[in-house]
Design a protein around this motif. Structure first.
Motif, mmCIF file in Angstrom:
data_model
loop_
_atom_site.group_PDB
_atom_site.id
_atom_site.type_symbol
_atom_site.label_atom_id
_atom_site.label_comp_id
_atom_site.label_asym_id
_atom_site.label_seq_id
_atom_site.Cartn_x
_atom_site.Cartn_y
_atom_site.Cartn_z
ATOM 1 N N TYR A 75 0.676 -1.306 -0.038
ATOM 2 C CA TYR A 75 -0.045 0.008 0.060
ATOM 3 C C TYR A 75 0.825 1.136 -0.073
ATOM 4 O O TYR A 75 0.564 2.161 -0.868
ATOM 5 C CB TYR A 75 -0.976 0.057 1.314
ATOM 6 C CG TYR A 75 -1.687 1.342 1.237
ATOM 7 C CD1 TYR A 75 -2.877 1.438 0.446
ATOM 8 C CD2 TYR A 75 -1.564 2.262 2.300
ATOM 9 C CE1 TYR A 75 -3.455 2.555 0.415
ATOM 10 C CE2 TYR A 75 -2.231 3.156 2.508
ATOM 11 C CZ TYR A 75 -3.384 3.657 1.492
ATOM 12 O OH TYR A 75 -4.164 4.608 1.514
ATOM 13 N N VAL A 76 1.850 1.601 0.960
ATOM 14 C CA VAL A 76 2.589 2.489 0.969
ATOM 15 C C VAL A 76 3.592 2.543 -0.338
ATOM 16 O O VAL A 76 3.799 3.830 -0.950
ATOM 17 C CB VAL A 76 3.552 2.518 2.170
ATOM 18 C CG1 VAL A 76 2.616 2.733 3.465
ATOM 19 C CG2 VAL A 76 4.673 1.339 2.356
ATOM 20 N N TYR A 77 4.030 1.559 -0.788
ATOM 21 C CA TYR A 77 5.016 1.586 -2.125
ATOM 22 C C TYR A 77 3.827 2.201 -3.294
ATOM 23 O O TYR A 77 4.428 3.080 -4.042
ATOM 24 C CB TYR A 77 5.604 0.326 -2.369
ATOM 25 C CG TYR A 77 6.635 0.129 -1.801
ATOM 26 C CD1 TYR A 77 7.852 0.930 -2.243
ATOM 27 C CD2 TYR A 77 6.943 -0.887 -0.838
ATOM 28 C CE1 TYR A 77 9.199 0.513 -1.541
ATOM 29 C CE2 TYR A 77 8.271 -0.965 -0.004
ATOM 30 C CZ TYR A 77 9.393 -0.308 -0.547
ATOM 31 O OH TYR A 77 10.416 -0.400 0.063
ATOM 32 N N LYS A 78 2.726 1.451 -3.416
ATOM 33 C CA LYS A 78 1.759 1.941 -4.491
ATOM 34 C C LYS A 78 1.458 3.369 -4.239
ATOM 35 O O LYS A 78 1.353 4.049 -5.546
ATOM 36 C CB LYS A 78 0.618 0.945 -4.413
ATOM 37 C CG LYS A 78 -0.223 1.158 -5.566
ATOM 38 C CD LYS A 78 0.388 0.681 -6.842
ATOM 39 C CE LYS A 78 -0.686 0.581 -8.001
ATOM 40 N NZ LYS A 78 0.167 0.544 -9.236
ATOM 41 N N SER A 79 1.311 3.858 -2.874
ATOM 42 C CA SER A 79 0.956 5.134 -2.756
ATOM 43 C C SER A 79 2.073 6.249 -3.083
ATOM 44 O O SER A 79 1.766 7.274 -3.805
ATOM 45 C CB SER A 79 0.647 5.534 -1.083
ATOM 46 O OG SER A 79 -0.585 4.945 -0.670
ATOM 47 N N VAL A 80 3.220 5.933 -3.085
ATOM 48 C CA VAL A 80 4.387 6.771 -3.503
ATOM 49 C C VAL A 80 4.319 6.897 -4.831
ATOM 50 O O VAL A 80 4.506 7.766 -5.609
ATOM 51 C CB VAL A 80 5.606 6.236 -2.718
ATOM 52 C CG1 VAL A 80 7.058 6.792 -3.817
ATOM 53 C CG2 VAL A 80 5.711 6.352 -1.260
ATOM 54 N N TYR A 81 4.179 5.470 -5.341
ATOM 55 C CA TYR A 81 4.108 5.351 -7.097
ATOM 56 C C TYR A 81 3.387 6.610 -7.533
ATOM 57 O O TYR A 81 3.267 7.238 -8.605
ATOM 58 C CB TYR A 81 4.012 4.091 -7.388
ATOM 59 C CG TYR A 81 3.610 3.918 -8.916
ATOM 60 C CD1 TYR A 81 4.843 4.073 -9.975
ATOM 61 C CD2 TYR A 81 2.476 3.534 -9.279
ATOM 62 C CE1 TYR A 81 4.539 3.866 -11.495
ATOM 63 C CE2 TYR A 81 2.019 3.215 -10.557
ATOM 64 C CZ TYR A 81 3.224 3.485 -11.580
ATOM 65 O OH TYR A 81 3.033 3.511 -13.064
ATOM 66 N N ASN A 82 1.824 6.355 -7.093
ATOM 67 C CA ASN A 82 0.538 7.135 -7.541
ATOM 68 C C ASN A 82 0.986 8.636 -7.367
ATOM 69 O O ASN A 82 0.769 9.542 -7.843
ATOM 70 C CB ASN A 82 -0.431 6.723 -6.836
ATOM 71 C CG ASN A 82 -1.005 5.523 -7.126
ATOM 72 O OD1 ASN A 82 -0.735 4.847 -8.251
ATOM 73 N ND2 ASN A 82 -1.893 4.642 -6.242
ATOM 74 N N GLU A 83 1.741 8.899 -6.055
ATOM 75 C CA GLU A 83 1.945 10.412 -5.929
ATOM 76 C C GLU A 83 3.262 10.638 -6.784
ATOM 77 O O GLU A 83 3.162 11.854 -7.472
ATOM 78 C CB GLU A 83 2.538 10.632 -4.569
ATOM 79 C CG GLU A 83 3.023 11.845 -4.178
ATOM 80 C CD GLU A 83 1.788 12.845 -3.896
ATOM 81 O OE1 GLU A 83 1.920 14.137 -3.795
ATOM 82 O OE2 GLU A 83 0.854 12.492 -3.912
#
Length: 199
Positions: A75-83
């Motif tokens: 979740y946190v890695y995907k969130s960084v990617y999306n940001e």
């Protein structure tokens, strides 16, 4: 005394309740790794820090929306990617090919920690150094300098087929060294120039 959360379910439950110990644990656990990841995407330390900071702030602001079955790491890695993609789109459109390789890099970082990534980069650098001289020269003209096959052929006064053969050979050697992660590592090493590929 530090509060430790042994599993994602407990961590998410505590976050949803507004437990600041859970937030501190989340930041302490992932901040450094996420900054390494964000930097690998941006090549900009300040922007990487901003992206990670935004992700943590957004998680805290939207903590009540967190799902109990989230895998926190993903979740946190995907969130960084999306940001990162959001920031990137503000500056320019993301090419389909470029997005594909950013996603390849995302896969690498989600699967491996930063030490593993550094190890993969070192392996690729060593393999490039060990390529036959002409093969290495052509590969670096393509990836490091961003020249097209036609430009390389003209520059070295060789045929385009010869250039293609050397690049294919280089890819084969690198792919045999680290497998399908080569696309992401080349993107990490050479940026957009690294994604110009025959494959």
């Amino acid at each position: 005394m530090k509060v430790v959360f042994l599993n994602d379910i407990d961590l998410i439950a505590a976050l949803k309740k507004g437990d600041t110990n859970a937030y501190t644990f989340l930041v302490n656990t992932y901040h450094k790794k996420l900054c390494v990841y964000a930097y690998s995407l941006t090549n900009d330390t300040d922007l990487a820090e901003d992206i990670v900071q935004n992700v943590f702030m957004n998680i805290w602001k939207s903590k009540h929306k967190l799902k109990e079955d989230f895998v926190v790491k993903s979740y946190v890695y995907k969130s960084v990617y999306n940001e990162f993609i959001d920031q990137y789109r503000k500056n320019k459109a993301v090419l389909t090919l470029e997005k594909k390789h950013i996603e390849a890099l995302t896969y690498i970082v989600e699967e491996d920690d930063e030490k593993s990534i550094e190890r993969l980069v070192l392996i690729v650098k060593k393999e490039i150094e060990n390529l036959p001289p002409k093969c290495k020269q052509i590969f670096l003209l393509s990836k490091e300098e961003g020249l097209t096959n036609i430009e390389i052929a003209e520059y070295l006064n060789v045929s385009i087929k010869s250039v293609e053969a050397h690049i294919t050979k280089a890819f084969g050697i690198l792919r045999s060294a680290i497998g399908n992660k080569i696309d992401g590592i080349l993107f990490l090493l050479f940026g957009k120039k690294g994604i110009v590929s025959l494959f």
